[in-house]
Design a protein around this motif. Sequence first.
Motif, short mmCIF file in Angstrom:
data_model
loop_
_atom_site.label_atom_id
_atom_site.label_comp_id
_atom_site.label_asym_id
_atom_site.label_seq_id
_atom_site.Cartn_x
_atom_site.Cartn_y
_atom_site.Cartn_z
N MET A 14 -5.31 -6.94 -8.98
CA MET A 14 -4.53 -5.72 -8.82
C MET A 14 -5.13 -5.17 -7.38
SD MET A 14 -3.30 -2.13 -10.50
CE MET A 14 -4.80 -1.34 -10.76
N MET A 15 -6.69 -4.72 -7.58
CA MET A 15 -7.20 -3.80 -6.79
C MET A 15 -7.36 -4.74 -5.28
SD MET A 15 -8.59 -1.03 -6.15
CE MET A 15 -9.63 -0.45 -4.72
N ALA A 16 -7.56 -6.18 -5.42
CA ALA A 16 -7.81 -6.99 -4.26
C ALA A 16 -6.64 -7.17 -3.62
CB ALA A 16 -8.24 -8.32 -4.77
N SER A 17 -5.31 -7.11 -4.34
CA SER A 17 -4.08 -7.02 -3.68
C SER A 17 -3.99 -5.78 -2.93
CB SER A 17 -3.09 -7.44 -4.62
OG SER A 17 -3.10 -8.69 -5.41
N PHE A 18 -4.15 -4.87 -3.37
CA PHE A 18 -3.96 -3.48 -2.85
C PHE A 18 -4.93 -3.36 -1.62
CE2 PHE A 18 -5.34 1.24 -3.36
CZ PHE A 18 -4.21 1.66 -2.71
N LEU A 19 -6.06 -3.87 -1.56
CA LEU A 19 -6.95 -3.80 -0.48
C LEU A 19 -6.47 -4.42 0.63
CD1 LEU A 19 -10.52 -3.87 -2.27
CD2 LEU A 19 -9.56 -1.99 -0.66
N ALA A 20 -5.76 -5.58 0.29
CA ALA A 20 -5.38 -6.70 1.06
C ALA A 20 -4.20 -6.32 1.84
CB ALA A 20 -5.24 -8.09 0.54
N ALA A 21 -3.32 -5.55 1.26
CA ALA A 21 -1.98 -5.04 1.69
C ALA A 21 -2.05 -3.98 2.69
CB ALA A 21 -1.00 -4.70 0.45
N GLY A 22 -3.03 -3.02 2.31
CA GLY A 22 -3.18 -1.93 3.13
C GLY A 22 -1.83 -0.91 3.13
N SER A 23 -1.58 -0.73 2.05
CA SER A 23 -0.25 -0.09 1.70
C SER A 23 -0.03 0.09 0.34
CB SER A 23 1.21 -0.85 1.97
OG SER A 23 2.20 -0.28 1.45
N ARG A 24 0.56 1.57 0.05
CA ARG A 24 0.84 1.94 -1.31
C ARG A 24 1.46 0.93 -2.04
NH1 ARG A 24 -0.15 7.20 -2.97
NH2 ARG A 24 1.68 6.78 -4.28
N ASP A 25 2.44 0.44 -1.39
CA ASP A 25 3.39 -0.78 -1.96
C ASP A 25 3.02 -2.11 -1.64
OD1 ASP A 25 5.61 1.32 -3.06
OD2 ASP A 25 5.84 1.49 -0.87
N TYR A 26 2.72 -2.91 -2.98
CA TYR A 26 2.44 -4.34 -2.63
C TYR A 26 2.61 -5.10 -3.82
CZ TYR A 26 -1.48 -2.31 -5.94
OH TYR A 26 -1.92 -2.04 -6.88
N SER A 27 2.51 -6.37 -3.61
CA SER A 27 2.82 -7.01 -4.84
C SER A 27 1.36 -7.95 -5.18
CB SER A 27 3.66 -8.45 -4.25
OG SER A 27 4.93 -7.98 -3.97
N VAL A 28 1.06 -7.98 -6.44
CA VAL A 28 -0.25 -8.65 -7.01
C VAL A 28 -0.21 -10.06 -6.99
CG1 VAL A 28 -1.75 -8.76 -9.08
CG2 VAL A 28 -0.36 -6.51 -8.39
#
Length: 353
Positions: free
Chosen positions: A307-321
């Motif tokens: 979850m955290m890696a996906s969040f950092l990679a997306a650079g957005s509050r909305d993201y997919s894991v």
Amino acid sequence: MTHAVHVLSWEDDPHAAALRWALERMGVPVVHSPGLAQWRGDEVAVEIGLGHAGLSSATDAPISVWNRRPKARKPKPSLPEDQAFIAGEWRTFYDNLVEAAAQLLPSFWINTPAAAWRTENKLVQLVAAREIGLAFPETAMGNDAAAVRRLAQGGRVVFKTFRAHAWQEEGGLSTTTTILDNDHLPDAQVIEFCPGIYQRYVEKTSDIRVTVAGNRMLAVRMRRRSKEAYVDWRIHVLDEDFFAEQITLPAALEQRIQALMASLGLVFGCLDFVVDADGEYQFLEVNQAGQFLFLEDMIPDIGVMRMMASFLAAGSRDYSVVEDATLNMAEFRSTETYAALAHRLRLDEPATA
């Protein structure tokens, strides 16, 4: 370097190392700096004019900046008579960077330095929680013995420090969370000697840790297997009687949590709650740079690293894991990177603060 994640933290921070490994497995480049005043090197400047403003060394804005646990710049050795002046100048320059960083570097900040700095204030957190309608224990902060005694008249109180601390004593660690009652309060002189946080004791059934990353959150309930709650669960995570399970929070509570995060200007945080005998969730605090990977030691398939890696990679509050189930602490611990880190830091216990 484009589409990179920039991490601000000390060199051997285990969380930073673990997420760097996960991000690079995802094909996302990572840049690591100790802090704002060491942005990609020993020299840093803010260049600002009518048509431009930014850090001189930030040629490509990262997709996200993880303001994990940055360190302020230490001055270089100087003449003794200049040390105080130079240290003050670095400290003031760093304060300037903290306030303006999000404007100087228009990336997705997790969290912005100004919001992170403000949220370290426990009183600010409780004021925000009160305005949003989050329940929390009645509290007295400071060193006024009369206020503490008034609080204790309604039942037992819990004493906590403003900063996490533990003393090494014979037989183990002694934490700074202590239960007091009206008949056994410290003398007034003791209370007046040092400010502290005093809260009405909650007859709790369990502790809840909520990890918020953007618009997603993971919640874990912690207690003894005998279904009794700990006074301070953090020092019992290795006990045989320790029990943890992932739970789904009530929808109304999730909404209030997101409202609290927005009020504090945060997009990431680790929140602590207790559940009282009536089943109500009582807010204790939010740690804007809290630990979260220890949750995978309790519940291996919880997926907090993904979850955290996906969040950092997306650079957005909305993201997919991402669906790569190998992005977990067990896999990271099998790497040479972790072995070298563990040797340097003598890692043997999960960090939970």
